[in-house]
Design a protein around this motif. Structure first.
Motif, PDB file in Angstrom:
ATOM      1  N   ASP A  96       0.830  -1.215   0.000  1.00  0.00           N
ATOM      2  CA  ASP A  96       0.000   0.000   0.000  1.00  0.00           C
ATOM      3  C   ASP A  96       0.863   1.264   0.000  1.00  0.00           C
ATOM      4  O   ASP A  96       0.446   2.304  -0.501  1.00  0.00           O
ATOM      5  CB  ASP A  96      -1.056  -0.022   1.102  1.00  0.00           C
ATOM      6  CG  ASP A  96      -0.461   0.144   2.481  1.00  0.00           C
ATOM      7  OD1 ASP A  96      -1.206   0.507   3.390  1.00  0.00           O
ATOM      8  OD2 ASP A  96       0.754  -0.073   2.627  1.00  0.00           O
ATOM      9  N   ALA A  97       2.095   1.181   0.496  1.00  0.00           N
ATOM     10  CA  ALA A  97       2.977   2.353   0.386  1.00  0.00           C
ATOM     11  C   ALA A  97       3.308   2.563  -1.096  1.00  0.00           C
ATOM     12  O   ALA A  97       3.331   3.687  -1.600  1.00  0.00           O
ATOM     13  CB  ALA A  97       4.254   2.132   1.183  1.00  0.00           C
ATOM     14  N   GLU A 148       1.407   1.715  -3.560  1.00  0.00           N
ATOM     15  CA  GLU A 148       0.154   2.209  -4.162  1.00  0.00           C
ATOM     16  C   GLU A 148       0.038   3.725  -3.941  1.00  0.00           C
ATOM     17  O   GLU A 148      -0.113   4.501  -4.862  1.00  0.00           O
ATOM     18  CB  GLU A 148      -1.024   1.492  -3.464  1.00  0.00           C
ATOM     19  CG  GLU A 148      -2.357   1.691  -4.121  1.00  0.00           C
ATOM     20  CD  GLU A 148      -2.627   0.605  -5.163  1.00  0.00           C
ATOM     21  OE1 GLU A 148      -2.439  -0.580  -4.841  1.00  0.00           O
ATOM     22  OE2 GLU A 148      -2.965   0.966  -6.296  1.00  0.00           O
ATOM     23  N   GLN A 149       0.161   4.124  -2.663  1.00  0.00           N
ATOM     24  CA  GLN A 149      -0.012   5.533  -2.282  1.00  0.00           C
ATOM     25  C   GLN A 149       0.993   6.427  -3.005  1.00  0.00           C
ATOM     26  O   GLN A 149       0.627   7.452  -3.577  1.00  0.00           O
ATOM     27  CB  GLN A 149       0.223   5.699  -0.761  1.00  0.00           C
ATOM     28  CG  GLN A 149      -0.636   4.821   0.105  1.00  0.00           C
ATOM     29  CD  GLN A 149      -1.964   5.485   0.433  1.00  0.00           C
ATOM     30  OE1 GLN A 149      -2.040   6.709   0.499  1.00  0.00           O
ATOM     31  NE2 GLN A 149      -2.987   4.662   0.616  1.00  0.00           N
ATOM     32  N   LEU A 150       2.246   6.024  -2.953  1.00  0.00           N
ATOM     33  CA  LEU A 150       3.294   6.894  -3.517  1.00  0.00           C
ATOM     34  C   LEU A 150       3.322   6.809  -5.037  1.00  0.00           C
ATOM     35  O   LEU A 150       3.844   7.693  -5.703  1.00  0.00           O
ATOM     36  CB  LEU A 150       4.648   6.524  -2.908  1.00  0.00           C
ATOM     37  CG  LEU A 150       4.758   6.815  -1.416  1.00  0.00           C
ATOM     38  CD1 LEU A 150       5.999   6.190  -0.825  1.00  0.00           C
ATOM     39  CD2 LEU A 150       4.725   8.317  -1.162  1.00  0.00           C
ATOM     40  N   GLU A 187       0.685   7.024  -6.807  1.00  0.00           N
ATOM     41  CA  GLU A 187      -0.329   7.987  -7.281  1.00  0.00           C
ATOM     42  C   GLU A 187       0.219   9.384  -6.973  1.00  0.00           C
ATOM     43  O   GLU A 187       0.179   9.853  -5.833  1.00  0.00           O
ATOM     44  CB  GLU A 187      -1.652   7.744  -6.554  1.00  0.00           C
ATOM     45  CG  GLU A 187      -2.828   8.362  -7.271  1.00  0.00           C
ATOM     46  CD  GLU A 187      -4.145   7.924  -6.662  1.00  0.00           C
ATOM     47  OE1 GLU A 187      -4.355   6.699  -6.563  1.00  0.00           O
ATOM     48  OE2 GLU A 187      -4.910   8.811  -6.252  1.00  0.00           O
ATOM     49  N   LYS A 230      -1.440  12.041  -4.755  1.00  0.00           N
ATOM     50  CA  LYS A 230      -1.497  11.648  -3.342  1.00  0.00           C
ATOM     51  C   LYS A 230      -0.099  11.794  -2.714  1.00  0.00           C
ATOM     52  O   LYS A 230       0.054  12.306  -1.605  1.00  0.00           O
ATOM     53  CB  LYS A 230      -1.981  10.202  -3.232  1.00  0.00           C
ATOM     54  CG  LYS A 230      -2.579   9.839  -1.896  1.00  0.00           C
ATOM     55  CD  LYS A 230      -3.224   8.462  -1.927  1.00  0.00           C
ATOM     56  CE  LYS A 230      -4.566   8.469  -2.635  1.00  0.00           C
ATOM     57  NZ  LYS A 230      -5.226   7.124  -2.603  1.00  0.00           N
ATOM     58  N   ALA A 231       0.928  11.400  -3.476  1.00  0.00           N
ATOM     59  CA  ALA A 231       2.300  11.515  -2.964  1.00  0.00           C
ATOM     60  C   ALA A 231       2.607  12.991  -2.667  1.00  0.00           C
ATOM     61  O   ALA A 231       3.170  13.327  -1.621  1.00  0.00           O
ATOM     62  CB  ALA A 231       3.276  10.964  -3.994  1.00  0.00           C
ATOM     63  N   THR A 275       0.867  14.056   0.530  1.00  0.00           N
ATOM     64  CA  THR A 275       1.564  13.510   1.710  1.00  0.00           C
ATOM     65  C   THR A 275       2.809  14.342   2.010  1.00  0.00           C
ATOM     66  O   THR A 275       3.075  14.717   3.151  1.00  0.00           O
ATOM     67  CB  THR A 275       1.969  12.044   1.455  1.00  0.00           C
ATOM     68  OG1 THR A 275       0.821  11.306   1.084  1.00  0.00           O
ATOM     69  CG2 THR A 275       2.616  11.420   2.678  1.00  0.00           C
ATOM     70  N   ALA A 321       4.980   8.879   5.099  1.00  0.00           N
ATOM     71  CA  ALA A 321       4.340   7.869   4.243  1.00  0.00           C
ATOM     72  C   ALA A 321       4.365   6.488   4.892  1.00  0.00           C
ATOM     73  O   ALA A 321       3.891   5.512   4.305  1.00  0.00           O
ATOM     74  CB  ALA A 321       5.052   7.820   2.890  1.00  0.00           C
ATOM     75  N   TYR A 350       6.850   4.657   5.224  1.00  0.00           N
ATOM     76  CA  TYR A 350       7.647   3.878   4.258  1.00  0.00           C
ATOM     77  C   TYR A 350       8.689   3.023   4.955  1.00  0.00           C
ATOM     78  O   TYR A 350       9.315   3.467   5.908  1.00  0.00           O
ATOM     79  CB  TYR A 350       8.366   4.838   3.292  1.00  0.00           C
ATOM     80  CG  TYR A 350       8.915   4.150   2.066  1.00  0.00           C
ATOM     81  CD1 TYR A 350      10.213   3.647   2.060  1.00  0.00           C
ATOM     82  CD2 TYR A 350       8.123   3.960   0.943  1.00  0.00           C
ATOM     83  CE1 TYR A 350      10.718   2.986   0.954  1.00  0.00           C
ATOM     84  CE2 TYR A 350       8.616   3.301  -0.170  1.00  0.00           C
ATOM     85  CZ  TYR A 350       9.918   2.810  -0.166  1.00  0.00           C
ATOM     86  OH  TYR A 350      10.403   2.152  -1.271  1.00  0.00           O
TER      87      TYR A 350
END
Ligand code: MV4
Ligand code: CA
Length: 464
Positions: free
Chosen positions: A109-110, A112-114, A116, A119-120, A123, A267, A269
């Motif tokens: 999911d990290a 996934e998030q980063l 996009e 979204k990155a 954040t 994040a 991460y």
């Protein structure tokens, strides 16, 4: 620590990961496509499994085939290397969900998030990491592009939310290009990334491209391992990477490293990752390549949620084996060094050895046999490859066949040593860009460290 790791990759990075495993006493499993059955990484591994025909989609990218090979081998972890499935959040999630196999990389999911980019950017914004001035939400219309251009000035960059690495970026030079560029950016986003969302950024004309190596464990410890300067690129392909950046002052270095750590922390991460930044002079019109003054600005661009080709530069500067730490972190270990203990000594450069013809627009060489393969050695010289004399070159995948990494006590010694190593490098049977690298080391702007990201595309391209 794992007993047996499957390396879901090929070529030099597969051998690189296997070497880290061997040093940790871990058995290694290679996967190979039909085209690679005599590959150097297959020879290097303790055991090897065929995952399919030459086409990457039917072999190295085939999720089921790779998982099946891991199960057959009884591997308890998979390391993806870079490229192929390294940033495939779906595959990472499948491995995470598999009871008997550990994913060696960041959380799915990290990824996934980063991955996009809007979204990155949100954040990072919230973590006080300066981002390239622009939107953190998708742009809805060409009208919005024009308003943005009015406010921030042109050029404006329109970027695909699912893009990155220079892919899916349109540059709008003036208001009357807004409509057409907006439409094509959305069309390409849909086509290439299955995501039509695009966002806007002020386009920085002559930035340096600086990236910070991050290493974090699963217990909240986040370290940065200094920066790499990737400003010598050609059509978004890095050619020579180096560290530390000849353009950064110590205080800027300190600030960028701290920002990357904050971003990684925000994040949540863990494992290895790289935070990319653009750095430019305060006044936008500073002429190209001038060494950055203390009032230069840096802006977050994107995160690469994988080990990168050029991780070697950081390893040579810090003495830290990043790939071994990837394995140790994935096995639950804590980082055993404080940030203050990370120090970069000397200067390092990585020369990507591509089977391409620099005198013909870098077009990839079409196969060939390595009739002579006699790489350089000696103090400060590291070769990362999976090649032996007599190998038939496999050009189905990417043109990079080796990496020459050179370390010296300072940039001057690094350049002199690089010239010596490149002079020793004897490769016959395949055209490579070794002659181009020899040329670069004689180029005044490069030797002065004053080149920017546009240098090769605008000025020096030897094919010109
Ligand atoms: N707002 C803004 N302004 C200038 C930029 C400059 C680059 C860039 C960075 C490095 C090399 C380049 C070569 C040609 C064109 C652009 C670049 C860039 N990217 C995006 C992905 C990264 N790999 C390269 N994004 C930019 N974005
Ligand atoms: Ca798992």
């Amino acid at each position: 620590m794992f007993e047996k790791v499957l390396v879901a990759n090929r070529g030099e990075i597969a051998v690189r990961v296997m070497r880290a495993c061997e040093e940790l006493g871990v058995d290694t499993v290679a996967v190979y496509s039909e085209a690679d059955k005599h590959g150097g990484h297959v020879r290097h591994a303790d055991e090897a499994y065929n995952v399919g025909p030459a086409r990457a989609a039917d072999s190295y990218l085939d999720h089921e085939a790779v998982i099946e090979a891991a199960e057959k081998a009884g591997a308890d972890a998979i390391h993806p290397g870079y490229g192929f499935l390294a940033e495939n959040a779906e595959f990472a999630g499948t491995v995470e969900a598999h009871d008997d196999i550990t994913w060696v990389g960041p959380a799915a999911d990290a990824m996934e998030q980063l991955g996009e980019k809007t979204k990155a950017r949100q954040t990072m914004n919230e973590a006080d990491v300066p981002i390239v001035p622009g939107t953190t939400e998708p742009a809805e219309s060409a009208e919005e592009v024009k308003q943005f251009g009015d406010e921030y000035g042109y050029p404006v960059a329109i970027k695909a939310e699912g893009g990155g690495g220079g892919r899916g970026m349109k540059i709008v030079e003036s208001a009357d290009e807004a409509e057409s560029q907006f439409e094509s950016a959305k069309r390409e986003g849909e086509a290439y990334f299955d995501n039509a969302n695009v966002y806007l950024e002020r386009y920085l004309e002559n930035p340096r491209h600086i990236e910070v190596q991050i290493l974090a464990d699963e217990h909240g410890n986040v370290r940065h391992l200094g920066e790499r300067d990737c400003s010598l690129q050609r059509r978004h392909q890095k050619v020579i990477e180096e560290g530390p950046s000849p353009a950064l002052t110590d205080e800027l270095r300190e600030e960028i490293g701290a920002a990357a750590r904050r971003g990684a922390d925000a994040a949540g991460y863990y494992n290895a990752g790289t935070f990319e930044f653009l750095v430019e002079e305060e006044d936008r019109d500073a002429d190209a390549g001038e060494l950055l003054g203390p009032d230069a600005n840096f802006y977050f661009l994107e995160v690469n949620t994988r080990i990168q080709v050029e991780h070697t530069v950081t390893e040579e500067l810090t003495g830290i084996d990043i790939v071994k730490w990837q394995l140790r972190v994935a096995a639950g270990e804590e980082l055993d060094f404080a940030q203050e203990e990370v120090d970069l000594s000397g200067h390092a450069m990585e020369f990507r050895i591509n089977a391409e013809n620099a005198a013909q627009e870098f077009q990839p060489a079409t196969g060939g046999t390595l009739t002579t393969y006699d790489p350089p050695g000696g103090i400060g010289v590291r070769m990362d490859d999976a090649l032996s004399q007599g190998d038939d070159l496999v050009t189905d995948y990417d043109s990079m066949i080796a990496k020459l990494i050179v370390h010296g006590s300072d940039r001057e010694e690094c350049i002199a040593r690089s010239k010596r190593a490149l002079a020793e490098y004897d490769i016959e049977g395949v055209v490579t860009i070794v002659p181009f690298h020899r040329l670069m080391l004689e180029d005044d702007a490069f030797v002065a460290g004053e080149h920017t990201t546009k240098y090769l595309d605008n000025e020096l391209d030897p094919a010109r």
